[in-house]
Each structure stands twice: as C-alpha cells, then as structure tokens.
Design a protein around this motif. Structure first.
Motif, mmCIF file in Angstrom:
data_model
loop_
_atom_site.group_PDB
_atom_site.id
_atom_site.type_symbol
_atom_site.label_atom_id
_atom_site.label_comp_id
_atom_site.label_asym_id
_atom_site.label_seq_id
_atom_site.Cartn_x
_atom_site.Cartn_y
_atom_site.Cartn_z
ATOM 1 N N GLY A 18 0.889 -1.413 0.005
ATOM 2 C CA GLY A 18 0.033 -0.116 0.142
ATOM 3 C C GLY A 18 0.769 1.414 0.022
ATOM 4 O O GLY A 18 0.293 2.514 0.354
ATOM 5 N N THR A 19 2.139 1.308 -0.403
ATOM 6 C CA THR A 19 2.954 2.301 -0.238
ATOM 7 C C THR A 19 3.532 2.521 -1.770
ATOM 8 O O THR A 19 2.798 3.022 -2.672
ATOM 9 N N TYR A 20 4.913 2.492 -1.812
ATOM 10 C CA TYR A 20 5.621 3.082 -3.091
ATOM 11 C C TYR A 20 5.425 2.046 -4.434
ATOM 12 O O TYR A 20 5.137 0.873 -4.248
ATOM 13 N N PRO A 21 4.885 2.582 -5.433
ATOM 14 C CA PRO A 21 5.427 4.193 -6.163
ATOM 15 C C PRO A 21 3.918 4.683 -6.078
ATOM 16 O O PRO A 21 4.036 5.991 -6.670
ATOM 17 N N VAL A 27 6.471 5.828 4.442
ATOM 18 C CA VAL A 27 7.279 4.808 3.805
ATOM 19 C C VAL A 27 7.584 4.772 2.436
ATOM 20 O O VAL A 27 8.816 4.159 2.041
ATOM 21 N N SER A 28 6.837 5.450 1.543
ATOM 22 C CA SER A 28 7.044 5.509 0.109
ATOM 23 C C SER A 28 8.551 6.359 -0.153
ATOM 24 O O SER A 28 9.433 5.963 -0.824
ATOM 25 N N SER A 29 8.297 7.324 0.808
ATOM 26 C CA SER A 29 9.643 8.176 0.660
ATOM 27 C C SER A 29 10.871 7.536 1.061
ATOM 28 O O SER A 29 12.109 7.628 0.358
ATOM 29 N N TRP A 30 10.753 6.711 1.933
ATOM 30 C CA TRP A 30 11.705 5.855 2.572
ATOM 31 C C TRP A 30 12.227 4.909 1.379
ATOM 32 O O TRP A 30 13.506 4.747 1.270
ATOM 33 N N ILE A 31 11.334 4.296 0.583
ATOM 34 C CA ILE A 31 11.539 3.286 -0.149
ATOM 35 C C ILE A 31 12.416 4.052 -1.385
ATOM 36 O O ILE A 31 13.478 3.504 -1.888
ATOM 37 N N HIS A 32 11.908 5.089 -1.736
ATOM 38 C CA HIS A 32 12.371 5.762 -3.082
ATOM 39 C C HIS A 32 13.844 6.238 -2.727
ATOM 40 O O HIS A 32 14.778 6.403 -3.446
ATOM 41 N N LEU A 48 1.569 -4.402 -3.269
ATOM 42 C CA LEU A 48 0.510 -5.126 -2.947
ATOM 43 C C LEU A 48 -0.499 -3.917 -2.406
ATOM 44 O O LEU A 48 0.031 -3.377 -1.600
ATOM 45 N N GLY A 49 -1.479 -3.999 -3.009
ATOM 46 C CA GLY A 49 -2.555 -3.077 -2.974
ATOM 47 C C GLY A 49 -3.937 -3.593 -2.773
ATOM 48 O O GLY A 49 -4.003 -4.895 -2.645
ATOM 49 N N SER A 50 -4.805 -2.956 -2.346
ATOM 50 C CA SER A 50 -6.097 -3.393 -2.020
ATOM 51 C C SER A 50 -6.877 -3.605 -3.397
ATOM 52 O O SER A 50 -7.026 -4.681 -3.801
ATOM 53 N N VAL A 51 -7.549 -2.842 -3.874
ATOM 54 C CA VAL A 51 -8.237 -2.853 -5.373
ATOM 55 C C VAL A 51 -7.512 -1.767 -6.040
ATOM 56 O O VAL A 51 -7.277 -0.518 -5.534
ATOM 57 N N GLU A 52 -7.600 -1.885 -7.277
ATOM 58 C CA GLU A 52 -7.041 -1.017 -8.335
ATOM 59 C C GLU A 52 -7.607 0.553 -8.168
ATOM 60 O O GLU A 52 -6.740 1.372 -8.481
ATOM 61 N N ALA A 71 2.389 -4.559 -9.827
ATOM 62 C CA ALA A 71 1.387 -3.953 -9.246
ATOM 63 C C ALA A 71 0.427 -5.260 -8.853
ATOM 64 O O ALA A 71 -0.292 -5.645 -9.797
ATOM 65 N N ASN A 72 0.002 -5.496 -7.902
ATOM 66 C CA ASN A 72 -0.824 -6.552 -7.550
ATOM 67 C C ASN A 72 -2.115 -6.337 -6.380
ATOM 68 O O ASN A 72 -1.533 -5.703 -5.294
#
Length: 506
Positions: A18-21, A27-32, A48-52, A71-72
């Motif tokens: 649910g974060t990057y990108p 957390v997204s900024s941390w990954i980037h 991994l996300g919930s729904v597109e 993206a999954n």
C-alpha cells in the motif's frame, strides 16, 4: 500486472504494501530514497494493494536502477475465480480450519510447515475451494455457532472470507515473482507474509524493516474502524471490550507478525523502543537491530537560508489526512491558538485523497469551529518551499515510527511539536546517547489527543524568539550529527553486501 521489466534480475526485491510508488510520503519516501541512494544495486518492487480503483498514477519518477515493478491487488474481485458451487475433500477444509485456529490463537506457536509454503494455497487447497465449496461453507457455519453466535452470521461469514482470501492471493503473487538475491519488506502484514513464504520456500534471505509496529497500528485501525460491524448489545460487553469480529482481524495480523518474525533473517526497527516492542511481540532478540532514518541535510540548506528574520505565526502539520494522523486534534488545537493569537494560521500539508470520508469530516470540523480562513488544506507540496514559510512543524499522530518530516524540519531549521509516539521523544529531546541528550530540546512533545497541551506549546514557542532559536539550533545539530542520509545508506549497504557475499551477518 507488470509495470516495469528491464529483464535485469534485481539484487533486492522490496515488497511494498500500500505504499511505493502509488502513495506519496512516509514509507514510500523511505523506499524511494533507499533505491535512489544505493545505485550500485538493482532493485525490484512488488507492490501489494487492496483494489486498483483506490490508487491513481505512479507518484514518483522511478530511479534507473529500478529494474522491475509489478502491481498486485489482493482484494480485487477481478482476480477471483468465477463463483460456482462445488464439492471438495473434507480433509482439505479441515486444514483450513486448523489454519484459522492458528490465526485465532494469534500465532502462539510457530506456523506449521505445511502453511509456510506456497503449494498449500496453490495446490493442496485452492482459492476456489475455499470460496465456493460446500465444505468451506459448513466450516464457516460450524465455527460461527461455536464461537460467535452473538453476532450476525452474514458479518461473521464475510469477516472469515475477507481475512483468509487475501492469503491465497498473496501466495499466487509468488508465481510471477522475479528471481532476486534478497527480499526486503518494510512491514509485516501481507507484504511480510509473502516475504516470509519466499524465505521458507525459496531460501531467499529476508530482511524486515518495521517503520511502525504493524500489528499495533492495525489494531488501532481495527478498533476504530466502522467498516467492521459491531452489533453486540451494550449490556453484553465490559467497558472497553473489543467486538469479536475485530478480535478476529487483530488475531490474524498478530499471527502473520509472528510468522514474519520467525522467518526473517534480520528484524530492523528505527529506534530502540520499537526494537523492545518487537521483542515483546515475539521477535528473537538476536535478530533485532536498530537503523535510524536519515535525511539529505544539504537538500534543505537553501530552505534554511530563506527563513525570514521574524518567526511566521504558522503551524504546519505535514502528513496524510488520515485518522492515524489525528488531524481533528490539530484543528481543535488551532481553535485555542486563534483565540489567543488571531494572526496565527494552521497549514495541513499532505495528500487528502487516501481517506476521502475522513477528509470531509475534517473540513466539516474546520467549518464548525469557524476556522475556514485560518486552516488551509494544501495537499502535497514541495516541503523545501513550505519550511521557510512556517514557524513550527507539528505531528498530532496517534502512532508513528520514525517520522522523516521531523528530521527534514530540523534540517530546514524548523522546531517541532509532536505527540509522544514512535521515536518523536528521542528525536526532539535526544536519546541515542549522552552526547545526543546534551544537545538539548528541539521542540516539545505532548500527550496524544490533547489539543490544549498542543496549543499551549505552539503559542509558547511562537511568542518566544529566544526559545525558538534555542530549539532551532538543537534540531540542526542533532540531524547533522546523528541522522545524515549517508549514514542511513551505509547501514543498508553493508547489510545488503553481507547477504550477497554470503556472510549473513547483522
């Protein structure tokens, strides 16, 4: 869905839940920053996300060394097998029943080997059998009468379905996972579950970095959620008792957390108190390690130079407009501030689209408190242009890990007022060692959900230029001495090289 595939095997595969990108900040900024800074490694990201429909466009310019991205969406109905009534071997569903019991017991023992492997979810008991077989229906119905007869069956049925079905989805994602030398998850949860399975089945070294403690944050989310039916009669409950359906979700995430801790080669936290909490939740102490976040101090030097001679009477809350950030407490605190400092303003700087209902509630509260001309929702902004225009940065969160925005504020020369969550007290008062403590305070730390205490500290600091300067100096010294970006990168560089070179040492 594969977004990027440069046909170059990633050295490190990050599993981002649910974060990057697709989400900015945190957390997204941390990954980037990790991928962008360690250019000697090739990275992959398995999102991994919930729904597109809940995610928009990619929010970052992808680094050149990101060689794979997929993206999954593990809650999407599009991925489910089409409904049909079927029969299956009752023994298969007995295994699901045992798995459900293990999660219900919150992973008090190690997850049995058969459930650690992808083949259980792909071959032994398929998602279709779990969703549509008569035997699965009977399992849910029987367990309902045994365990939860005081809640409506329809709520119990969908809770069991929604808890377990994503586990099958996560297992199926492994089918298309690229080869990699290391798998790195920034959380437990579904991302950690996939990483732990890959460690058990494929022997890929698994690094776990927890920014906040996932099981605790999910408990906060679940206890406060209105999407889980809470239909029990008031007189059936003790004060503070959690609804059974919510307990099921909490137990599920605790169980996954235990599996992740058992499987990970290294368990990293951002500060010492978080490491102790991990150990209390079952992480083996010998696996644990603290690596603080770091920021590019030099990127904020120009913002520091642009600060005006006077202190702007502006308090900036920099964060997503979501319940865990407790924006409503900030709005209430600003009402108190404005009554005593009519010239003050509150800026809320961060995405507003993650939880539209909560954002709407915050807008209504702002209107109800007659603050429409004093509180501004600015959305996502370049912080280097924001920092010179504010007098204080604040966080009113009910849970945090190690918030980068506090370190960025220090680098830009802005003191902070936060709630006492995560590492905030360590960052603001010092706590790494005696030298850090001697630097002194860089702001103030308040109790959670206490608008009065927050407002008092906002006013105190904004009205006392000498105090403000003292806090500014301490923040700059602390971030430059202990939280520089290169120190952060070197810590992870050494860990990655250790596993790639086969030393496997923390």
């Amino acid at each position: 869905m594969v977004i990027v595939d440069k046909k170059i095997k990633p050295d490190i595969l990050i599993v981002a839940e649910g974060t990057y990108p697709y989400v900015k900040g945190g957390v997204s900024s941390w990954i980037h920053s990790l991928i962008s800074g360690l250019t000697e490694f090739n990275f992959g990201v398995l999102f991994l996300g919930s729904v597109e429909e809940e995610y928009g466009e990619i929010k970052y310019k992808l680094p050149d060394n990101l060689t794979y991205l997929s993206a999954n969406f593990i809650f999407s109905d599009k991925e489910k097998p089409p409904p049909r009534i079927l029969n299956t071997d009752p023994e298969k569903i007995e295994k699901v029943k045992e798995l459900h019991k293990w999660f219900r017991k919150m992973g008090e023992k190690e997850l049995p080997e058969k459930w650690q492997q992808q083949k259980f979810y792909i071959k032994e008991v398929t998602e279709e059998e779990f969703l549509y077989s008569r035997e699965a229906w009977n399992f849910i119905a029987d367990s309902y009468f045994d365990l939860a007869g005081d809640v409506p069956f329809i709520d119990y049925f969908w809770t069991v379905r929604n808890i377990h079905d994503p586990v099958w989805r996560v297992a199926s994602v492994m089918n298309n996972m690229p080869e990699t030398q290391i798998i790195h998850s920034p959380s437990t949860g579904y991302a950690g579950f996939l990483s732990a399975m890959a460690r058990r089945e494929k022997g890929i070294p698994f690094i776990l970095t927890e920014h906040g403690i996932y099981t605790r944050e999910r408990k906060i989310d679940i206890v406060n959620a209105d999407w889980i039916a809470d239909r029990g009669f008031f007189f059936q409950k003790e004060v503070g008792e959690i609804d059974y359906l919510k307990k099921m979700w909490i137990s599920f995430f605790k169980g996954i957390g235990a599996f992740c801790y058992d499987s990970a080669d290294i368990i990293i936290s951002l500060f010492e108190d978080a490491r102790k909490l991990q150990i209390s939740l079952g992480a083996p102490e010998e696996k644990t390690k603290v690596i603080p976040n770091g920021v590019k101090v030099k990127n904020f030097l120009n913002a520091r130079k642009k600060r005006p001679a006077t202190i702007p009477p502006v308090i900036g809350l920099i964060g997503r407009v979501v319940p865990i950030k407790d924006i409503k407490t900030f709005i209430k605190a600003m009402r108190i501030v404005i009554d005593r400092m009519p010239e003050a303003e509150g800026w809320i700087v961060g995405p507003t689209d993650e939880d539209p209902d909560y954002y709407e509630e915050c807008l209504k509260l702002t209107t109800a408190m007659n603050l429409n001309d004093k509180i501004k929702f600015l959305g996502f902004q370049d912080l280097k242009t924001i920092f010179p225009r504010i007098g204080l940065t604040t966080l009113t969160s009910i849970s945090e890990g190690m918030p980068l925005v506090v370190l960025e504020s220090f680098a830009a020369g802005v003191p902070c007022v936060t709630t006492n969550v995560g590492s905030c007290k360590q960052l603001i008062y010092g706590g790494l060692n005696e030298e850090d403590i001697e630097i002194g305070k860089a702001g103030e730390v308040c109790h959670v959900a206490n608008p009065g205490e927050l407002a008092e500290n906002y006013i105190k600091i904004l009205r006392d230029k000498k105090l403000w300067k003292t806090y500014q100096k301490a923040g700059i010294e602390r971030v430059e001495k202990f939280y520089d970006y290169e120190m952060f990168l070197n810590n992870y560089r050494n860990i990655y090289r250790s596993f790639i070179n086969g030393r496997n040492s923390i």
